[in-house]
Design a protein around this motif. Structure first.
Motif, short mmCIF file in Angstrom:
data_model
loop_
_atom_site.label_atom_id
_atom_site.label_comp_id
_atom_site.label_asym_id
_atom_site.label_seq_id
_atom_site.Cartn_x
_atom_site.Cartn_y
_atom_site.Cartn_z
N PRO A 38 0.81 -1.23 0.00
CA PRO A 38 0.00 0.00 0.00
C PRO A 38 0.84 1.27 0.00
O PRO A 38 0.46 2.26 -0.60
N ASN A 39 2.00 1.25 0.66
CA ASN A 39 2.86 2.44 0.68
C ASN A 39 3.36 2.76 -0.72
O ASN A 39 3.39 3.92 -1.13
N LEU A 43 2.40 6.14 -2.97
CA LEU A 43 3.44 6.97 -3.57
C LEU A 43 3.23 7.10 -5.08
O LEU A 43 3.38 8.19 -5.65
N ALA A 44 2.86 6.01 -5.73
CA ALA A 44 2.62 6.05 -7.18
C ALA A 44 1.45 6.96 -7.52
O ALA A 44 1.50 7.70 -8.51
N VAL A 45 0.39 6.95 -6.71
CA VAL A 45 -0.76 7.83 -6.96
C VAL A 45 -0.35 9.28 -6.79
O VAL A 45 -0.75 10.15 -7.58
N THR A 51 2.22 14.69 -11.62
CA THR A 51 2.48 14.76 -13.06
C THR A 51 1.29 15.35 -13.80
O THR A 51 1.46 16.17 -14.72
N ALA A 52 0.08 14.96 -13.41
CA ALA A 52 -1.12 15.47 -14.07
C ALA A 52 -1.27 16.97 -13.84
O ALA A 52 -1.58 17.72 -14.77
#
Length: 65
Positions: A38-39, A43-45, A51-52
């Motif tokens: 989950p960590n 972090l990826a989200v 970036t968005a």
């Protein structure tokens, strides 16, 4: 992914204490691997959102980077 560490026959505890220690060690490794998932996803989200936002605001000249 299981990690198997082979030890010499003389080193291996064969009693109840050895079994408990090995079971607790394996449980600790499993919990660590579960907790890291989950960590990494969180972090990826965050990176995806950053970036968005940068992509949307860059043409205006107000980028986040």
């Amino acid at each position: 992914m299981a990690i198997h560490q082979d030890t010499a026959a003389g080193d291996r505890s064969t009693g109840l204490k050895g079994n408990v220690v090995r079971a607790l060690s394996a449980a600790g490794i499993a919990i660590t691997q579960l907790a890291s998932g989950p960590n990494t996803a969180f972090l990826a989200v965050l990176v995806l959102l950053w970036t968005a936002v940068t992509a949307v605001t860059s043409p205006v000249g107000v980028g986040c980077s």
